[in-house]
Design an enzyme around this catalytic site. Sequence first.
Site, mmCIF file in Angstrom:
data_model
loop_
_atom_site.group_PDB
_atom_site.id
_atom_site.type_symbol
_atom_site.label_atom_id
_atom_site.label_comp_id
_atom_site.label_asym_id
_atom_site.label_seq_id
_atom_site.Cartn_x
_atom_site.Cartn_y
_atom_site.Cartn_z
ATOM 1 N N CYS A 183 47.030 -70.991 -18.518
ATOM 2 C CA CYS A 183 46.293 -70.672 -19.744
ATOM 3 C C CYS A 183 46.591 -69.232 -20.164
ATOM 4 C CB CYS A 183 44.796 -70.864 -19.516
ATOM 5 S SG CYS A 183 43.790 -70.543 -20.982
ATOM 6 N N ARG A 231 49.631 -77.587 -25.394
ATOM 7 C CA ARG A 231 50.043 -78.526 -24.333
ATOM 8 C C ARG A 231 48.889 -79.353 -23.780
ATOM 9 N NH1 ARG A 231 52.407 -73.689 -20.867
ATOM 10 N NH2 ARG A 231 50.371 -72.918 -21.592
ATOM 11 N N CYS A 259 40.982 -76.016 -24.417
ATOM 12 C CA CYS A 259 41.685 -74.837 -24.924
ATOM 13 C C CYS A 259 42.508 -75.240 -26.150
ATOM 14 C CB CYS A 259 42.593 -74.272 -23.840
ATOM 15 S SG CYS A 259 43.418 -72.724 -24.312
ATOM 16 N N HIS A 319 42.841 -75.293 -17.983
ATOM 17 C CA HIS A 319 44.189 -75.807 -17.686
ATOM 18 C C HIS A 319 45.055 -74.741 -17.033
ATOM 19 C CE1 HIS A 319 46.440 -73.778 -21.015
ATOM 20 N NE2 HIS A 319 45.218 -73.676 -21.503
ATOM 21 N N ASP A 356 45.408 -74.414 -26.610
ATOM 22 C CA ASP A 356 46.785 -74.536 -26.126
ATOM 23 C C ASP A 356 47.403 -75.869 -26.565
ATOM 24 O OD1 ASP A 356 48.999 -75.158 -24.218
ATOM 25 O OD2 ASP A 356 48.391 -73.240 -23.347
HETATM 26 ZN ZN LIG Z 1 44.468 -72.063 -22.504
#
Ligand SMILES: [Zn+2]
Length: 202
Positions: A101, A43, A39, A98, A41
């Site tokens: 999300c 993190r 992703c 994850h 993302d």
């Molecule tokens: Zn995500």
Amino acid sequence: MQDLTDGVARFQRDVFPAKADLFARLATHHTPGTLFIGCSDARVVPELITGTEPGDLFVIRTAGNLVPAHSPEPDAIAASVEYAVTALNVKDVIVCGHSACGAMTALAHGHDLTDAPAVASWLRHAHASVARTAAAGDVPALVRHNVAAQLANLATHPSVARALGQGRLALHGWVYDIPTGRVEDVTAGRATDLTAGTALAA
Ligand SMILES: [Zn+2]
């Protein structure tokens, strides 16, 4: 932005010299063994959570770690997948979902995406995952179903199908848990905690 320019200076001063031999080799070699699809993302940092070095992972990151099924239209993700599998000959592909999300949360809770039409359109690639998730609002279940669905989408790409048929490629589904750092292998419905050091190779 200042943090980033400071970081570049720190990289030049502290990190690069310590890995100078590695970077010298990488200047003329690009031989990653694994395609990691995660992703976008902030993190979820593939190299950090897998303890890998520059040059080890070929990475594609998309919102919701979605991989559209093969289509005849030009597609940046399809091109990257094809390049990794046919030109770089990666041996493994990991699709990594994850916890928490944003994309999966928006789908699981049916968020209004009227003001984000591109996001809404993109997330249609996860509609099968939503359909498979029995309980609305169950984000962890949707994250897992979505990893499975994207692995299935991957297998529709001719380059992937060919490599699978030749037995030179393995597909893996992972889920990364942000608050604990744990990684679970959810390939083909199994749930194995990788944190204890289970080997990736199938
Ligand atoms: Zn995500």
